[in-house]
Design a protein around this motif. Structure first.
Motif, PDB file in Angstrom:
ATOM      1  N   ALA A   1     -13.508 -19.285   5.275  1.00 15.94           N
ATOM      2  CA  ALA A   1     -14.161 -19.515   3.984  1.00 15.94           C
ATOM      3  C   ALA A   1     -15.627 -19.911   4.166  1.00 15.94           C
ATOM      4  O   ALA A   1     -16.505 -19.434   3.438  1.00 15.94           O
ATOM      5  CB  ALA A   1     -13.415 -20.597   3.207  1.00 15.94           C
ATOM      6  N   ALA A   2     -15.898 -20.749   5.157  1.00 18.55           N
ATOM      7  CA  ALA A   2     -17.277 -21.175   5.397  1.00 18.55           C
ATOM      8  C   ALA A   2     -18.139 -19.999   5.839  1.00 18.55           C
ATOM      9  O   ALA A   2     -19.303 -19.876   5.438  1.00 18.55           O
ATOM     10  CB  ALA A   2     -17.305 -22.282   6.449  1.00 18.55           C
ATOM     11  N   ASP A   3     -17.593 -19.115   6.671  1.00 13.75           N
ATOM     12  CA  ASP A   3     -18.378 -17.977   7.141  1.00 13.75           C
ATOM     13  C   ASP A   3     -18.645 -16.995   6.006  1.00 13.75           C
ATOM     14  O   ASP A   3     -19.732 -16.425   5.910  1.00 13.75           O
ATOM     15  CB  ASP A   3     -17.661 -17.278   8.298  1.00 13.75           C
ATOM     16  CG  ASP A   3     -18.624 -16.561   9.221  1.00 13.75           C
ATOM     17  OD1 ASP A   3     -19.672 -17.140   9.570  1.00 13.75           O
ATOM     18  OD2 ASP A   3     -18.344 -15.406   9.593  1.00 13.75           O
ATOM     19  N   LEU A   4     -17.669 -16.787   5.139  1.00  8.39           N
ATOM     20  CA  LEU A   4     -17.885 -15.913   3.991  1.00  8.39           C
ATOM     21  C   LEU A   4     -18.958 -16.484   3.074  1.00  8.39           C
ATOM     22  O   LEU A   4     -19.769 -15.747   2.505  1.00  8.39           O
ATOM     23  CB  LEU A   4     -16.580 -15.704   3.216  1.00  8.39           C
ATOM     24  CG  LEU A   4     -15.766 -14.457   3.598  1.00  8.39           C
ATOM     25  CD1 LEU A   4     -15.406 -14.457   5.063  1.00  8.39           C
ATOM     26  CD2 LEU A   4     -14.519 -14.347   2.735  1.00  8.39           C
ATOM     27  N   ASP A   5     -18.991 -17.798   2.929  1.00  9.56           N
ATOM     28  CA  ASP A   5     -20.031 -18.416   2.121  1.00  9.56           C
ATOM     29  C   ASP A   5     -21.399 -18.235   2.768  1.00  9.56           C
ATOM     30  O   ASP A   5     -22.395 -17.963   2.094  1.00  9.56           O
ATOM     31  CB  ASP A   5     -19.716 -19.897   1.934  1.00  9.56           C
ATOM     32  CG  ASP A   5     -20.696 -20.571   0.990  1.00  9.56           C
ATOM     33  OD1 ASP A   5     -20.794 -20.135  -0.166  1.00  9.56           O
ATOM     34  OD2 ASP A   5     -21.373 -21.521   1.416  1.00  9.56           O
ATOM     35  N   ARG A   6     -21.459 -18.383   4.107  1.00  7.92           N
ATOM     36  CA  ARG A   6     -22.733 -18.144   4.804  1.00  7.92           C
ATOM     37  C   ARG A   6     -23.216 -16.719   4.588  1.00  7.92           C
ATOM     38  O   ARG A   6     -24.409 -16.460   4.489  1.00  7.92           O
ATOM     39  CB  ARG A   6     -22.572 -18.419   6.303  1.00  7.92           C
ATOM     40  CG  ARG A   6     -22.575 -19.886   6.688  1.00  7.92           C
ATOM     41  CD  ARG A   6     -22.632 -20.049   8.192  1.00  7.92           C
ATOM     42  NE  ARG A   6     -21.389 -19.680   8.827  1.00  7.92           N
ATOM     43  CZ  ARG A   6     -20.395 -20.523   9.104  1.00  7.92           C
ATOM     44  NH1 ARG A   6     -20.508 -21.804   8.789  1.00  7.92           N
ATOM     45  NH2 ARG A   6     -19.290 -20.117   9.694  1.00  7.92           N
ATOM     46  N   LEU A   7     -22.278 -15.797   4.517  1.00  9.44           N
ATOM     47  CA  LEU A   7     -22.628 -14.395   4.349  1.00  9.44           C
ATOM     48  C   LEU A   7     -23.028 -14.056   2.912  1.00  9.44           C
ATOM     49  O   LEU A   7     -23.601 -13.004   2.670  1.00  9.44           O
ATOM     50  CB  LEU A   7     -21.448 -13.511   4.764  1.00  9.44           C
ATOM     51  CG  LEU A   7     -21.215 -13.371   6.268  1.00  9.44           C
ATOM     52  CD1 LEU A   7     -19.825 -12.816   6.548  1.00  9.44           C
ATOM     53  CD2 LEU A   7     -22.268 -12.476   6.891  1.00  9.44           C
ATOM     54  N   GLY A   8     -22.694 -14.904   1.965  1.00  3.43           N
ATOM     55  CA  GLY A   8     -22.996 -14.608   0.573  1.00  3.43           C
ATOM     56  C   GLY A   8     -21.949 -13.770  -0.119  1.00  3.43           C
ATOM     57  O   GLY A   8     -22.245 -13.076  -1.101  1.00  3.43           O
ATOM     58  N   VAL A   9     -20.691 -13.815   0.360  1.00  9.98           N
ATOM     59  CA  VAL A   9     -19.627 -12.999  -0.213  1.00  9.98           C
ATOM     60  C   VAL A   9     -19.278 -13.498  -1.612  1.00  9.98           C
ATOM     61  O   VAL A   9     -19.034 -14.689  -1.818  1.00  9.98           O
ATOM     62  CB  VAL A   9     -18.373 -13.037   0.696  1.00  9.98           C
ATOM     63  CG1 VAL A   9     -17.174 -12.400   0.009  1.00  9.98           C
ATOM     64  CG2 VAL A   9     -18.671 -12.345   2.014  1.00  9.98           C
ATOM     65  N   ALA A  10     -19.242 -12.577  -2.570  1.00  8.05           N
ATOM     66  CA  ALA A  10     -18.857 -12.920  -3.939  1.00  8.05           C
ATOM     67  C   ALA A  10     -17.389 -12.634  -4.200  1.00  8.05           C
ATOM     68  O   ALA A  10     -16.760 -13.323  -4.999  1.00  8.05           O
ATOM     69  CB  ALA A  10     -19.720 -12.147  -4.937  1.00  8.05           C
ATOM     70  N   VAL A  11     -16.843 -11.597  -3.544  1.00  2.55           N
ATOM     71  CA  VAL A  11     -15.442 -11.210  -3.760  1.00  2.55           C
ATOM     72  C   VAL A  11     -14.784 -10.971  -2.409  1.00  2.55           C
ATOM     73  O   VAL A  11     -15.288 -10.196  -1.596  1.00  2.55           O
ATOM     74  CB  VAL A  11     -15.330  -9.929  -4.621  1.00  2.55           C
ATOM     75  CG1 VAL A  11     -13.864  -9.523  -4.777  1.00  2.55           C
ATOM     76  CG2 VAL A  11     -15.975 -10.137  -5.988  1.00  2.55           C
ATOM     77  N   ALA A  12     -13.657 -11.661  -2.186  1.00  2.00           N
ATOM     78  CA  ALA A  12     -12.849 -11.426  -0.985  1.00  2.00           C
ATOM     79  C   ALA A  12     -11.613 -10.646  -1.403  1.00  2.00           C
ATOM     80  O   ALA A  12     -10.770 -11.149  -2.156  1.00  2.00           O
ATOM     81  CB  ALA A  12     -12.454 -12.751  -0.339  1.00  2.00           C
ATOM     82  N   ARG A  13     -11.519  -9.414  -0.927  1.00  2.00           N
ATOM     83  CA  ARG A  13     -10.392  -8.545  -1.295  1.00  2.00           C
ATOM     84  C   ARG A  13      -9.385  -8.495  -0.147  1.00  2.00           C
ATOM     85  O   ARG A  13      -9.755  -8.550   1.014  1.00  2.00           O
ATOM     86  CB  ARG A  13     -10.907  -7.139  -1.619  1.00  2.00           C
ATOM     87  CG  ARG A  13      -9.818  -6.147  -2.046  1.00  2.00           C
ATOM     88  CD  ARG A  13     -10.426  -4.812  -2.428  1.00  2.00           C
ATOM     89  NE  ARG A  13      -9.406  -3.843  -2.768  1.00  2.00           N
ATOM     90  CZ  ARG A  13      -8.797  -3.055  -1.878  1.00  2.00           C
ATOM     91  NH1 ARG A  13      -9.130  -3.141  -0.592  1.00  2.00           N
ATOM     92  NH2 ARG A  13      -7.886  -2.177  -2.253  1.00  2.00           N
ATOM     93  N   HIS A  14      -8.095  -8.367  -0.489  1.00  2.00           N
ATOM     94  CA  HIS A  14      -7.020  -8.417   0.514  1.00  2.00           C
ATOM     95  C   HIS A  14      -7.164  -9.665   1.394  1.00  2.00           C
ATOM     96  O   HIS A  14      -7.254  -9.563   2.624  1.00  2.00           O
ATOM     97  CB  HIS A  14      -7.032  -7.167   1.398  1.00  2.00           C
ATOM     98  CG  HIS A  14      -6.559  -5.931   0.708  1.00  2.00           C
ATOM     99  ND1 HIS A  14      -6.555  -4.693   1.309  1.00  2.00           N
ATOM    100  CD2 HIS A  14      -6.079  -5.720  -0.538  1.00  2.00           C
ATOM    101  CE1 HIS A  14      -6.098  -3.771   0.469  1.00  2.00           C
ATOM    102  NE2 HIS A  14      -5.807  -4.388  -0.670  1.00  2.00           N
ATOM    103  N   PRO A  15      -7.160 -10.840   0.787  1.00  2.00           N
ATOM    104  CA  PRO A  15      -7.509 -12.048   1.558  1.00  2.00           C
ATOM    105  C   PRO A  15      -6.365 -12.607   2.391  1.00  2.00           C
ATOM    106  O   PRO A  15      -5.891 -13.724   2.166  1.00  2.00           O
ATOM    107  CB  PRO A  15      -7.938 -13.022   0.461  1.00  2.00           C
ATOM    108  CG  PRO A  15      -7.158 -12.596  -0.738  1.00  2.00           C
ATOM    109  CD  PRO A  15      -7.010 -11.122  -0.649  1.00  2.00           C
ATOM    110  N   GLY A  16      -5.931 -11.848   3.377  1.00  2.00           N
ATOM    111  CA  GLY A  16      -4.999 -12.367   4.372  1.00  2.00           C
ATOM    112  C   GLY A  16      -3.623 -12.663   3.838  1.00  2.00           C
ATOM    113  O   GLY A  16      -3.047 -11.876   3.079  1.00  2.00           O
TER     114      GLY A  16
END
Length: 816
Positions: A162-177
């Motif tokens: 979650a922290a890495d996705l926030d660093r990347l600027g992700v707005a939508v996580a699809r198929h989240p594990g």
């Protein structure tokens, strides 16, 4: 190796430390603020160098020396309350317009229509109400480590992801594990293998609710959204219900011939059913009839047929009632947890890549062929969508994603493009039929969006990028057909696209170890992917004057992956996609077809911690693209000029009827920003200090040829000239699209932690561009900005404080 500091350290020219929080007490800060507002020089380094030179000349203050690199984890505290005082701005800049209101300049929204936009001719549209595009990341593997039964620990703890996705600027996580709503997991049937069947006692909504409410996917879902809320992370989640379809294995060799539909079905998805379902009947409230479980079982047989006993079978009327009740149970859970979940759910996709599973077999003159069963899957979709909508009226519902990743041959089969359009048309038609029969819902409440998967990442299925926006437009036409007339038109997204960075045999032989391979621009082979994109990667050219010289036989795979992030995002934007991104953060190993496709390295072992998962060049590109696009509210496709339909364009490409200059792309973005939002301090180290909202222009050459050996000659170089759209002075900046270096902590202490390694990128500051005097076609001269691009080179990104127009495109060098 040193790690990224938590706080950037600044020093004065005489060596004394400078506290960033005290900057507002210095007279020069008013000058700094003025320049930051009036001219985006890109980084504090650029500002400091400019100011140092001016202040050294006038003796009016201490000079600052900033760090050469920017930490991805820097936490610089910035001063607030600065005032812009025009008197403090350099005299050369005093003629700049006051303010940053760009609304008077207007733009053109293409709305997915593939045409050229002419800023001089097109009328000014109304101002938009927010971003037109959100960036996504597909399959971040949340809770794989926490729930691992097989030792698959490579993805790391969910909080690190979650922290890495926030660093990347992700707005939508699809198929989240492991928070997917797969049948086998939501009903705890077992993961990946048949462990226990569905039983008749599970049929009621109440019984299903009791089962799913304590299941691991929904338990994890609540835990993740609580973590997102507690840490102020704003990304949304898109979940898939029932099955991954094309992402799930089919039952090999199993077929069923239906005398009712007079069709033969194959490639069934496995779902186990208890033998006691035999001869049962249930009430179908949607159609008002009783329906039997037996579909393929021969009357008089003492046991269920394998087809009835072991398949998902979207055409089975009894099973549809079961899926409807399961959807109701999930909808009830969502309703009960609306306060927690509503801010974080992008939607629920009902199945995924369904067109390539439960297919219809037909005999053709070329042999047996597989066709998508749009009617069957459309019926299943309606039953699930209606069940969710009965219990929960706020969750968006998405059609099963379509997969575009194979060769086109005009056969209309399940894998071929026209077959996918036929499948979608049949599916939507069946949904409309059942909606009319049911009469309880508006069609727009049941269909919110559709995702298109666009891989084309191997030598056998590579495509010209022109086809992606054309495919999005063709899908939109299905929804706009008079017999459907969906309003509002469903969102389109492209959340799955990627390329691998495997080494070719020649590249492997040239490097001695994995680190050498990485530095050479590729990574080792893997058992899962047998086709590294060698020919798929174009050669690389450099420009010398007006000539181009070939410098490499193929672009390094690491660079190519980063280039593809830029180019495919651009194609999604001009095609009208509302959401788009990449697959994935960390790829599967060692046998997956998605090996080495991630933004981070994935060659650490299945049980190794994520301390060895270092960012690839594509990680930087993804973060920078997310930064640029976060506020964009208008997109224009200035070049090429394409008006053909998807089907005609495919033929034109194969026949060589598309000219070489149509492979030079110029994409215009309004309200693009180099820094936009809180995560930019990880990229530039300065938060919103240098935020400039203006116009961005992404320019590149589409260098990927078609796999059938298209005869279009690809330009090796091109010069694109942009001119100011008005007489207003423009500050125009050349913004780097790639980093120059990466520093990462590879110490034993770092690589053995369950935390992504600290790293920092070195990236050049944006450069202020100087205009050139260019003939306007007559006797007059005009100001233009020249942007040179080459085949295999990184895209060029230009940011301007005023709108520019496309003046001309000139091909340079030879074609290849």
């Amino acid at each position: 190796m040193s790690t990224s500091p938590r706080r950037s350290t600044w020093t004065l020219a005489d060596g004394r430390p400078a506290d960033a929080r005290a900057f507002d007490r210095r007279p020069r800060l008013r000058t700094l603020r003025g320049l930051a507002r009036q001219a985006d020089l890109g980084t504090f380094a650029g500002l400091a160098r400019t100011l140092d030179a001016r202040q050294a000349a006038c003796g009016c203050g201490d000079a600052l020396t900033p760090p050469d690199t920017w930490s991805s984890s820097a936490d610089l505290v910035l001063p607030t309350g600065w005032e812009l005082r025009k008197a403090a701005v350099d005299p050369a800049l005093r003629d700049l317009p006051e303010g940053w209101d760009l609304s008077s300049q207007g733009t053109v929204t293409i709305g997915g229509v593939i045409r050229q936009a002419d800023p001089q001719r097109d009328p000014q549209p109304p101002i938009g109400d927010g971003p037109v595009f959100r960036i996504s990341l597909n399959t971040p593997n949340f809770f794989e480590l926490e729930d691992s039964e097989t030792g698959e620990l490579r993805y790391g703890p969910y909080d690190q992801i979650a922290a890495d996705l926030d660093r990347l600027g992700v707005a939508v996580a699809r198929h989240p594990g492991r928070i997917q709503l797969m049948l086998n997991e939501i009903l705890e049937l077992g993961r990946g293998v048949e462990k226990r069947p569905i039983t008749p006692e599970m049929l009621s909504v109440d019984a299903l609710y009791e089962t799913i409410a304590t299941s691991s996917p929904l338990t994890h879902l609540l835990a993740l959204v609580e973590h997102l809320r507690a840490h102020d992370l704003s990304m949304k989640l898109q979940l898939t219900l029932l099955s991954l379809g094309g992402g799930s294995a089919a039952i090999d060799g199993l077929r069923y011939r239906s005398t009712v539909e007079e069709q033969t079905y194959s490639r069934a998805l496995r779902v186990p059913w208890d033998e006691t379902f035999k001869d049962r009947v249930v009430r179908d409230e949607i159609q008002g009839i009783d329906v039997p479980f037996n579909r393929a079982t021969t009357p008089g047989d003492p046991t269920l047929s394998e087809w009835d006993r072991s398949t998902l079978d979207p055409r089975n009327p009894y099973k549809r009632v079961f899926y409807h009740n399961l959807a109701r149970a999930i909808g009830r859970f969502l309703h009960d947890h609306e306060d927690e979940l509503a801010p974080y759910l992008e939607g629920i996709e009902i199945c995924n890549e369904a067109e390539v599973r439960h297919v219809i077999l037909q005999t053709t003159d070329k042999g047996e062929a597989e066709y998508g069963d749009g009617v069957g899957w459309g019926g299943l979709y309606y039953y699930c969508a209606a069940g969710l909508a009965e219990e929960c009226d706020w969750v968006p519902l998405w059609l099963p994603a379509l997969a575009s990743y194979t060769e086109d041959d005009g056969s209309g089969t399940a894998n071929e493009w026209t077959g996918k359009v036929d499948y979608l048309t049949d599916m939507v038609g069946e949904i409309v039929r059942l909606r009319d029969l049911d009469g309880r819902f508006e069609l727009g409440d049941l269909i919110f969006g559709l995702d298109l998967h666009w891989y084309h990442s191997g030598d056998s299925d590579r495509r010209r990028l022109l086809l992606l926006p054309a495919e999005l437009q063709r899908l939109r036409e299905v929804f706009d057909a008079p017999e459907v007339a969906l309003s509002p038109t469903p969102l389109l997204s492209v959340c799955e696209t990627s390329t691998n960075i495997l080494c070719t045999p020649d590249e492997r032989r040239a490097a001695a170890d994995p680190l050498a391979l990485y530095m050479a621009g590729c990574e080792a082979e893997t058992a899962g992917v047998t086709e590294p994109p060698a020919d798929y990667r174009p050669p690389r050219y450099a420009l010398f004057g007006d000539r181009t010289i070939r410098t490499r036989d193929r672009v390094p795979a690491n660079d190519f992956q980063g280039i593809m992030v830029w180019q495919r995002l651009a194609a999604m934007l001009v095609g009208g996609a509302a959401i788009g991104g990449w697959h994935t953060l960390v790829g599967r190993q060692p046998t997956s077809a998605f090996a080495t496709t991630g933004l981070r390295t994935d060659l650490h072992g299945p049980t190794d911690p994520i301390g060895g998962s270092i960012p690839r060049v594509s990680w930087f590109v993804f973060q920078r693209a997310a930064a640029l696009l976060a506020g964009v509210d208008r997109v224009n496709w200035l070049a090429p000029t394409i008006t053909s339909t998807r089907e005609n364009l495919g033929l034109e490409l194969s026949r060589g009827e598309v000219s070489s200059d149509q492979l030079v792309w110029v994409v215009e973005l309004r309200n693009a920003a180099l820094t936009h939002g809180r995560f930019f301090n990880q990229d530039l180290g300065l938060g919103s200090l240098l935020r400039v909202e203006g116009w961005a222009y992404l320019v590149f050459i589409d260098g990927v040829t078609g796999s059938t050996g298209d005869v279009i000659l690809t330009p090796t170089g091109a010069r694109v000239r942009l001119r100011p759209n008005t007489d207003v002075y423009a500050n125009v900046y050349d913004v780097p699209t790639a980093p120059t270096a990466l520093e990462v902590d590879t110490s034993e202490a770092a690589t053995t932690r369950d935390a992504f390694p600290d790293h920092r990128w070195t990236v050049d500051a944006p450069a202020l561009m100087s205009p050139e005097r260019t003939p306007d076609g007559g006797a007059s001269m005009i100001r233009t900005y020249a942007i040179d691009v080459t085949l295999g080179g990184w895209p060029r990104l230009v940011l301007s404080t005023t709108r520019l127009a496309l003046h001309e495109i000139v091909l340079l060098g030879d074609t290849t």
